[in-house]
Every structure is written in structure tokens, then in C-alpha cells.
Design a protein around this motif. Structure first.
Motif, PDB file in Angstrom:
ATOM      1  N   LYS A  16       0.865  -1.182   0.000  1.00 55.20           N
ATOM      2  CA  LYS A  16       0.000   0.000   0.000  1.00 55.20           C
ATOM      3  C   LYS A  16       0.897   1.226   0.000  1.00 55.20           C
ATOM      4  CE  LYS A  16      -3.926  -1.941   2.447  1.00 55.20           C
ATOM      5  NZ  LYS A  16      -3.542  -3.214   2.980  1.00 55.20           N
ATOM      6  N   GLU A  18       1.126   5.534   0.391  1.00 57.00           N
ATOM      7  CA  GLU A  18       0.450   6.693   0.940  1.00 57.00           C
ATOM      8  C   GLU A  18       1.354   7.913   0.755  1.00 57.00           C
ATOM      9  OE1 GLU A  18      -0.570   8.185   5.391  1.00 57.00           O
ATOM     10  OE2 GLU A  18      -1.174   6.138   4.904  1.00 57.00           O
ATOM     11  N   LYS A  20       1.814  11.893   1.834  1.00 53.20           N
ATOM     12  CA  LYS A  20       1.355  12.927   2.752  1.00 53.20           C
ATOM     13  C   LYS A  20       2.491  13.907   3.008  1.00 53.20           C
ATOM     14  CE  LYS A  20      -1.107  13.397   7.083  1.00 53.20           C
ATOM     15  NZ  LYS A  20      -1.634  12.713   8.252  1.00 53.20           N
TER      16      LYS A  20
END
Length: 179
Positions: A16, A18, A20
Motif C-alpha cells: 500500500k 500513501e 502525505k
């Protein structure tokens, strides 16, 4: 356009990603890795395909485009399958063994060399002349392998020393016998 930079990165099912605050985090079954991105390079995620783009055609952006694509690719591969580097020890009396969490090397010096690996790295000695270094961060695995190799680099006359398993040591002939 960078040949490597324009290739998409395909994530495994278990991984996964991500994004940010300009920090890319890839998580998988073996762990998690983080990479801070520079403003010249952007990243886009569609389903399980990651594409790295660049903001403009400046020299710095072109230089970093392929680099960050490969860093993301290595992160994705590392958290799913990991990386391993093997070292081979050649020389009479040269050997390696694990003593608790220390790698003990006997390399022909007057003393033994003890090496403590970082916590993210696993070192194994399947036999006294082989060292296997594994972990999820490709750069750290390579850095630890290079550090261990630097204790006794292979020499070209007899071939003694520590070498990578896929390294070929070019042998020299040495001094000619009396003519």
C-alpha cells in the motif's frame, strides 16, 4: 524524457502506498519504508500503478525524475519480497560466524573483527565462508555488504579476501620466475 522515469511502477497486492506532505510511505508484509520527495518531482497513484512525473524540464528535475522512480520501485519491491546480498570469503583460515547479534570475522589479522549490523538488517552465515545480508531497504543492504567487504577486499594475486557472490576477481600473473 527519462527512460527509467517514464516507466510506471506496479505495486504488489500486499503493498500500500500513501503520500502525505511530500513523504511517500510504502507498507507491505515485511515492513514500511519512507522517502521524502523533492518539489521538482511529483507522484500519482492510480489503483496499483504509481507514476512519477516532473514539474518542468529543468536540468535538476530531469536528473531526479529517474532517481525517484527507482527509489519508489525499490521501496515497493523491498516491503513485499526484500533484498539479499551474498558475500563469499576466500583464503586459508578465513571464516565468519554469528556470535549472538555480532558477526565475527577471522581474516588473517592478529585480531578478530566484530561487526554489529543495524536493526533493520539480518545477517546469516549458512557456512563459514558465506555471509547472507538481507533486509527491506536496498541501499542499506548494499551499504552493509560494502562495509563487510571493506574489511578484506579481494586481492588479485591469490584471490584472498571477501567478495560478492557475483563478483569476478581478475587474477594477475605475479612475478615471473627467474629467467
Amino acid at each position: 524524457m527519462s527512460r527509467i522515469g517514464k516507466m510506471p511502477v506496479r505495486l504488489a497486492e500486499q503493498a500500500k502506498i500513501e503520500i502525505k506532505d511530500n513523504v511517500v510511505t510504502v507498507t507491505g508484509p515485511k515492513g514500511s519504508l519512507h522517502q521524502e520527495m523533492v518539489p521538482e518531482v511529483g507522484i500519482e497513484v492510480n489503483d496499483d500503478i504509481v507514476t512519477v512525473t516532473r514539474a518542468d524540464d529543468s536540468k535538476r528535475a530531469r536528473a531526479l525524475h529517474g532517481l525517484y522512480r527507482q527509489l519508489v520501485s525499490n521501496m515497493a519491491e523491498g516491503v513485499t519480497s526484500g533484498f539479499t546480498r551474498k558475500l563469499v570469503i576466500n583464503g586459508v583460515g578465513f571464516r565468519a560466524e554469528m556470535k549472538k547479534d555480532l558477526l565475527a570475522l577471522t581474516l588473517g589479522y592478529s585480531h578478530m573483527i566484530y561487526f554489529k549490523a543495524p536493526t533493520e538488517i539480518t545477517i546469516e552465515c549458512p557456512d563459514p565462508t558465506t555471509i547472507a545480508i538481507s533486509g527491506i531497504d536496498k541501499a542499506l543492504v548494499g551499504q552493509v555488504a560494502a562495509k563487510i567487504r571493506s574489511f578484506r577486499k579481494p586481492e588479485p594475486y591469490r584471490g584472498k579476501g571477501i567478495r560478492y557472490s557475483d563478483e569476478v576477481v581478475r587474477r594477475k600473473e605475479g612475478k615471473a620466475a627467474g629467467k
